[in-house]
Design a protein around this motif. Structure first.
Motif, mmCIF file in Angstrom:
data_model
loop_
_atom_site.group_PDB
_atom_site.id
_atom_site.type_symbol
_atom_site.label_atom_id
_atom_site.label_comp_id
_atom_site.label_asym_id
_atom_site.label_seq_id
_atom_site.Cartn_x
_atom_site.Cartn_y
_atom_site.Cartn_z
ATOM 1 N N PRO A 244 0.870 -1.244 -0.072
ATOM 2 C CA PRO A 244 0.004 -0.009 -0.016
ATOM 3 C C PRO A 244 0.876 1.463 -0.098
ATOM 4 O O PRO A 244 1.965 1.364 0.394
ATOM 5 C CB PRO A 244 -0.947 -0.174 1.383
ATOM 6 C CG PRO A 244 -0.846 -1.657 1.614
ATOM 7 C CD PRO A 244 0.335 -2.052 1.330
ATOM 8 N N MET A 245 0.257 2.262 -0.663
ATOM 9 C CA MET A 245 1.025 3.601 -0.685
ATOM 10 C C MET A 245 0.047 4.481 0.161
ATOM 11 O O MET A 245 -1.200 4.688 0.282
ATOM 12 C CB MET A 245 0.984 4.226 -2.238
ATOM 13 C CG MET A 245 1.753 3.242 -3.306
ATOM 14 S SD MET A 245 1.555 3.846 -4.879
ATOM 15 C CE MET A 245 2.686 2.436 -5.871
ATOM 16 N N LEU A 246 0.892 5.439 0.833
ATOM 17 C CA LEU A 246 0.230 6.242 1.821
ATOM 18 C C LEU A 246 0.583 7.788 1.503
ATOM 19 O O LEU A 246 1.908 8.018 1.434
ATOM 20 C CB LEU A 246 0.589 5.815 3.091
ATOM 21 C CG LEU A 246 -0.061 6.926 4.376
ATOM 22 C CD1 LEU A 246 -1.490 7.043 4.236
ATOM 23 C CD2 LEU A 246 0.588 6.471 5.645
ATOM 24 N N ASN A 247 -0.231 8.651 1.344
ATOM 25 C CA ASN A 247 -0.051 10.134 1.502
ATOM 26 C C ASN A 247 -0.828 11.028 2.462
ATOM 27 O O ASN A 247 -2.021 10.650 2.462
ATOM 28 C CB ASN A 247 -0.180 10.950 0.086
ATOM 29 C CG ASN A 247 0.185 12.404 0.247
ATOM 30 O OD1 ASN A 247 -0.772 13.163 0.515
ATOM 31 N ND2 ASN A 247 1.475 12.635 -0.103
ATOM 32 N N ILE A 248 0.023 11.688 3.291
ATOM 33 C CA ILE A 248 -1.077 12.308 4.408
ATOM 34 C C ILE A 248 -0.784 13.976 4.269
ATOM 35 O O ILE A 248 0.364 14.235 4.257
ATOM 36 C CB ILE A 248 -0.638 12.001 5.836
ATOM 37 C CG1 ILE A 248 -1.018 10.402 5.878
ATOM 38 C CG2 ILE A 248 -1.297 12.628 7.076
ATOM 39 C CD1 ILE A 248 -0.696 9.723 7.453
ATOM 40 N N GLN A 249 -1.650 14.603 4.238
ATOM 41 C CA GLN A 249 -1.577 15.959 3.971
ATOM 42 C C GLN A 249 -2.319 16.874 5.170
ATOM 43 O O GLN A 249 -3.337 16.279 5.592
ATOM 44 C CB GLN A 249 -2.294 16.585 2.586
ATOM 45 C CG GLN A 249 -1.462 15.873 1.312
ATOM 46 C CD GLN A 249 -0.121 16.749 0.934
ATOM 47 O OE1 GLN A 249 0.006 17.720 1.361
ATOM 48 N NE2 GLN A 249 0.671 15.966 0.510
ATOM 49 N N ARG A 250 -1.798 17.859 5.566
ATOM 50 C CA ARG A 250 -2.493 18.826 6.728
ATOM 51 C C ARG A 250 -3.228 19.649 6.021
ATOM 52 O O ARG A 250 -2.760 20.578 5.263
ATOM 53 C CB ARG A 250 -1.344 19.318 7.443
ATOM 54 C CG ARG A 250 -1.866 20.329 8.712
ATOM 55 C CD ARG A 250 -1.011 21.265 9.306
ATOM 56 N NE ARG A 250 -0.149 20.407 10.335
ATOM 57 C CZ ARG A 250 -0.356 19.808 11.632
ATOM 58 N NH1 ARG A 250 -1.719 20.464 12.012
ATOM 59 N NH2 ARG A 250 0.538 19.226 12.051
ATOM 60 N N ALA A 251 -4.687 19.609 6.153
ATOM 61 C CA ALA A 251 -5.468 20.683 5.654
ATOM 62 C C ALA A 251 -5.482 21.884 6.560
ATOM 63 O O ALA A 251 -5.603 23.086 5.818
ATOM 64 C CB ALA A 251 -7.047 20.017 5.863
ATOM 65 N N ASP A 252 -5.528 21.814 7.851
ATOM 66 C CA ASP A 252 -5.379 23.092 8.509
ATOM 67 C C ASP A 252 -4.904 22.672 9.739
ATOM 68 O O ASP A 252 -4.312 21.502 9.976
ATOM 69 C CB ASP A 252 -6.465 23.707 8.571
ATOM 70 C CG ASP A 252 -7.618 23.089 9.179
ATOM 71 O OD1 ASP A 252 -7.564 22.049 10.051
ATOM 72 O OD2 ASP A 252 -8.990 23.173 8.826
ATOM 73 N N SER A 253 -4.932 23.502 10.765
ATOM 74 C CA SER A 253 -4.218 22.990 11.984
ATOM 75 C C SER A 253 -4.618 21.904 12.734
ATOM 76 O O SER A 253 -3.977 21.239 13.667
ATOM 77 C CB SER A 253 -4.156 24.338 13.172
ATOM 78 O OG SER A 253 -5.624 24.640 13.266
ATOM 79 N N SER A 254 -5.872 21.592 12.504
ATOM 80 C CA SER A 254 -6.388 20.351 13.321
ATOM 81 C C SER A 254 -7.120 19.485 12.173
ATOM 82 O O SER A 254 -7.791 18.445 12.688
ATOM 83 C CB SER A 254 -7.653 20.941 14.166
ATOM 84 O OG SER A 254 -8.684 21.575 13.505
#
Length: 309
Positions: free
Chosen positions: A209-219
């Motif tokens: 599996p491939m994973l990408n995590i992005q921060r949308a805003d502070s929470s």
């Protein structure tokens, strides 16, 4: 015998007098080196004295970097100029600077210059002249230690980064939003959903599996998980079809938890910037280790990838 002694004394004074007039009262000690490493990363390891312990030729206690009884430190940085100070046992406090130049994307030229006063008396001037010659050798030894460290890619980026070709060109993917950083359970619920869909289509997975995590805003965070397949699938519901261009990609491998993976992804970003590369797609982590089956995060093996032009 007295004549011989008198002659030698006269000769000594003559030599000192000659040295006094030949040797200038002030001098600039200059040495340099070429390092096969990007200027930005090299500058970080010089300008950030807290990183000196990684490459300094001798052990460092606190922020006291010493070599042959003299203390070295950074006093400031502006662009490609790093201001230095040497507290020398004979020559006193010496101001200087390291000038960095990067004629090529993967190399850095360093020139270290230090201003020194050799004194006004003949004895002091001759003595300090030889002290300055010795200091130049010490400065060259310090730069050589930096060169040996910086020319190993794993020291600069924390891993060996290689370039290869994209082989997994067809995938299925799903996304989810979270009000917290996605944990292992969150990620593998998405993985299980994709695995079940692939099985229902009588297709096969061709990689982890491939994973990408992005921060949308502070929470808030957005996570995307993808799995490569042996054939193109249409997708269903919140499972979508994805394609990757069969072009170039850079990658490295790390061992550790998610913080280690995030750091590795940032280092891929640094490598891309240092080498003036551009990217057609987002970076991702390939989950080589099944994190549910291995609770010890220090044993997790992850490969990080970044498609590039």
């Amino acid at each position: 015998m007295k004549r011989v002694i008198s002659f030698l004394v006269i000769l000594l004074f003559a030599a000192l007098a000659a040295g006094y007039f030949i040797i200038p009262g002030d001098t600039t000690i200059v040495t340099g080196i070429d390092i096969k490493a990007p200027m930005g990363r090299t500058g970080d390891f010089i300008g950030g004295q807290q990183l000196w312990s990684k490459w300094w030729p001798l052990p460092i206690t606190g922020n006291n970097a010493t070599y042959n009884g003299n203390m070295f430190r950074v006093t400031g940085r502006e662009g490609n100029i790093i201001e230095t100070e040497i507290i020398h046992k004979d020559l006193g406090t010496l101001g200087g600077r390291i000038l960095m130049a990067g004629p090529l994307v993967d190399s850095t030229g360093l020139e270290w210059s230090v201003n020194a006063s050799l004194g006004s008396g003949p004895l002091a001037r001759v003595k300090n002249y030889f002290a300055a010659k010795k200091l130049k050798k010490d400065m060259a030894a310090v730069l050589l230690a930096l060169k040996k460290f910086a020319e190993k890619q794993e020291n600069i980026y924390g891993m060996i980064i290689e370039k290869t070709r994209v082989t997994d060109t067809v995938l299925v993917a799903t996304r989810n939003d979270y009000d917290h950083y996605p944990n292992t359970d969150d990620i593998y619920k998405m993985v299980d959903k994709l695995k079940a869909y692939i099985k229902s289509e009588n297709a096969a997975e061709t990689n982890a599996p491939m994973l990408n995590i992005q921060r949308a805003d502070s929470s808030h965070f957005e996570a995307m998980v993808a799995i490569p397949t042996n054939r193109l699938l249409n997708g269903k519901g919140d499972i979508e079809q994805k394609r990757m261009v069969p072009g170039n990609i850079i990658w490295g491998q790390v061992k550790g938890g998610q913080a280690t993976v995030e750091y590795a992804l940032q280092q891929l970003e640094n490598y891309k910037y240092d080498n003036r590369l551009t990217s057609p797609a987002i970076p991702f982590a390939l989950l080589v280790t099944d994190r549910r089956a291995e609770p010890d995060t220090s044993k997790w093996i992850t490969r990080v990838y970044y498609p590039i032009f």
